[in-house]
Design an enzyme around this catalytic site. Sequence first.
Site, PDB file in Angstrom:
ATOM      1  N   CYS A   4      -6.160   6.989   3.036  1.00 16.43           N
ATOM      2  CA  CYS A   4      -5.911   5.799   2.183  1.00 16.43           C
ATOM      3  C   CYS A   4      -4.874   5.096   3.382  1.00 16.43           C
ATOM      4  CB  CYS A   4      -5.228   5.872   1.422  1.00 16.43           C
ATOM      5  SG  CYS A   4      -3.958   4.754   0.583  1.00 16.43           S
ATOM      6  N   CYS A   7      -1.372   4.916   2.645  1.00 17.57           N
ATOM      7  CA  CYS A   7      -0.899   5.621   2.597  1.00 17.57           C
ATOM      8  C   CYS A   7       0.040   5.751   4.632  1.00 17.57           C
ATOM      9  CB  CYS A   7      -1.006   6.973   2.115  1.00 17.57           C
ATOM     10  SG  CYS A   7      -1.257   7.287   0.336  1.00 17.57           S
ATOM     11  N   ASP A  30       1.272  -8.817   4.817  1.00 21.31           N
ATOM     12  CA  ASP A  30      -0.195  -8.592   4.729  1.00 21.31           C
ATOM     13  C   ASP A  30      -0.357  -8.897   6.552  1.00 21.31           C
ATOM     14  OD1 ASP A  30      -2.598  -8.519   2.421  1.00 21.31           O
ATOM     15  OD2 ASP A  30      -3.367  -9.477   4.331  1.00 21.31           O
ATOM     16  N   HIS A  46       1.459   7.251  -3.804  1.00 18.08           N
ATOM     17  CA  HIS A  46      -0.431   7.074  -3.959  1.00 18.08           C
ATOM     18  C   HIS A  46      -0.578   6.961  -5.411  1.00 18.08           C
ATOM     19  CE1 HIS A  46      -4.569   5.674  -2.669  1.00 18.08           C
ATOM     20  NE2 HIS A  46      -4.378   6.695  -3.941  1.00 18.08           N
ATOM     21  N   ASN A  87      -4.641  -7.035  -7.875  1.00 11.72           N
ATOM     22  CA  ASN A  87      -6.019  -6.990  -7.596  1.00 11.72           C
ATOM     23  C   ASN A  87      -6.213  -5.623  -8.002  1.00 11.72           C
ATOM     24  OD1 ASN A  87      -6.274  -9.487  -7.143  1.00 11.72           O
ATOM     25  ND2 ASN A  87      -6.753  -9.541  -4.946  1.00 11.72           N
ATOM     26  N   HIS A  98      -4.668   1.493  -2.746  1.00 10.20           N
ATOM     27  CA  HIS A  98      -3.478   1.642  -3.013  1.00 10.20           C
ATOM     28  C   HIS A  98      -2.689   0.747  -3.683  1.00 10.20           C
ATOM     29  CE1 HIS A  98       0.418   4.398  -1.787  1.00 10.20           C
ATOM     30  NE2 HIS A  98       0.720   2.959  -1.968  1.00 10.20           N
ATOM     31  N   HIS A 100      -1.760  -2.681  -4.690  1.00 11.83           N
ATOM     32  CA  HIS A 100      -0.455  -3.517  -3.999  1.00 11.83           C
ATOM     33  C   HIS A 100      -0.171  -4.548  -4.833  1.00 11.83           C
ATOM     34  CE1 HIS A 100      -4.609  -3.457  -2.564  1.00 11.83           C
ATOM     35  NE2 HIS A 100      -4.712  -4.533  -2.746  1.00 11.83           N
ATOM     36  N   HIS A 102       0.801  -8.012  -4.284  1.00 12.44           N
ATOM     37  CA  HIS A 102       1.181  -9.795  -3.231  1.00 12.44           C
ATOM     38  C   HIS A 102       1.546 -10.150  -3.422  1.00 12.44           C
ATOM     39  CE1 HIS A 102      -3.532  -9.079  -1.157  1.00 12.44           C
ATOM     40  NE2 HIS A 102      -3.698  -8.830  -2.569  1.00 12.44           N
TER      41      HIS A 102
HETATM   42  P1  5GP Z   1      -7.293  -6.577  -2.419  1.00 13.09           P
HETATM   43  O1  5GP Z   1      -7.880  -7.343  -1.542  1.00 13.09           O
HETATM   44  O2  5GP Z   1      -7.326  -4.820  -2.087  1.00 13.09           O
HETATM   45  O3  5GP Z   1      -6.380  -6.729  -3.279  1.00 13.09           O
HETATM   46  O4  5GP Z   1      -6.266  -6.672  -0.713  1.00 13.09           O
HETATM   47  C1  5GP Z   1      -6.087  -5.828   0.501  1.00 13.09           C
HETATM   48  C2  5GP Z   1      -5.133  -6.779   1.508  1.00 13.09           C
HETATM   49  O5  5GP Z   1      -4.366  -6.044   2.648  1.00 13.09           O
HETATM   50  C3  5GP Z   1      -4.971  -8.053   2.152  1.00 13.09           C
HETATM   51  O6  5GP Z   1      -5.049  -8.802   1.491  1.00 13.09           O
HETATM   52  C4  5GP Z   1      -5.706  -7.341   3.197  1.00 13.09           C
HETATM   53  O7  5GP Z   1      -5.291  -8.866   4.066  1.00 13.09           O
HETATM   54  C5  5GP Z   1      -4.614  -6.497   3.351  1.00 13.09           C
HETATM   55  N1  5GP Z   1      -5.096  -5.371   4.426  1.00 13.09           N
HETATM   56  C6  5GP Z   1      -6.088  -4.365   4.963  1.00 13.09           C
HETATM   57  N2  5GP Z   1      -6.363  -3.706   5.468  1.00 13.09           N
HETATM   58  C7  5GP Z   1      -4.282  -4.217   6.442  1.00 13.09           C
HETATM   59  C8  5GP Z   1      -3.360  -3.458   7.643  1.00 13.09           C
HETATM   60  O8  5GP Z   1      -4.020  -2.440   7.490  1.00 13.09           O
HETATM   61  N3  5GP Z   1      -2.081  -3.796   7.401  1.00 13.09           N
HETATM   62  C9  5GP Z   1      -1.972  -5.192   6.750  1.00 13.09           C
HETATM   63  N4  5GP Z   1      -0.742  -5.437   6.923  1.00 13.09           N
HETATM   64  N5  5GP Z   1      -2.783  -5.471   5.505  1.00 13.09           N
HETATM   65  C10 5GP Z   1      -4.093  -5.209   5.668  1.00 13.09           C
HETATM   66 ZN    ZN Z   2      -2.050   5.665  -0.144  1.00 13.69          ZN
END
Ligand code: 5GP
Ligand code: ZN
Length: 115
Positions: A4, A7, A30, A46, A87, A98, A100, A102
Site C-alpha cells: 500500500c 502505508c 497530493d 490501514h 472516493n 487506503h 483517504h 481529499h
Molecule cells: P483517489 O482517486 O484514490 O480518491 O485519490 C488518490 C489520490 O492520491 C490522487 O489524487 C493522487 O494524485 C494521489 N496520489 C497517488 N499516489 C500518490 C503518491 O505517491 N504521493 C502523493 N502525495 N499522492 C499520491
Molecule cells: Zn495502507
Amino acid sequence: MSECIFCNIINKELPSSVVFENDKVLGFKDIDPSAKVHLLFIHKNHSENVNDMVRTDATQVSDVYQAIEQYTAGNSLAADGFRVVTNIGKHGRQDVFHTHFHVLGGEKLTGNLGN
Ligand code: 5GP
Ligand code: ZN
C-alpha cells in the site's frame, strides 16, 4: 515495503510533503493537485475505504476529521471554506485503496460534484 503506497508514506518509506501529523493521522500534499490546495488526510491504521473504516473502527473517522479541523483552523482554509471528499470503489474513481480524505481549497472550487 508494504503493498500500500499510503502505508509506505506513513512509514516514511516513501517521501511526501507532510502538513499535519499526530499519533493517529497524517496529512500530506497530493502529488497531482486538483486545486490550489489539495491535501490528503489518512489514518495510520490501514483500511480500504471509509465504509471499511467504519466497520473496523468508526472512531477512526472522527480521528481524521478532528485532524482536518485542527489543521484548517490554523490557516485560511477554515475562514475561506474548503471541500472534503472521499472516493469509494470503481464508480467513485478510487485509485488508492487506503482510505483517504481529499481536502481541496485555496480558491473558489467548481460547483461540479459529479459528472
Ligand atoms: P483517489 O482517486 O484514490 O480518491 O485519490 C488518490 C489520490 O492520491 C490522487 O489524487 C493522487 O494524485 C494521489 N496520489 C497517488 N499516489 C500518490 C503518491 O505517491 N504521493 C502523493 N502525495 N499522492 C499520491
Ligand atoms: Zn495502507
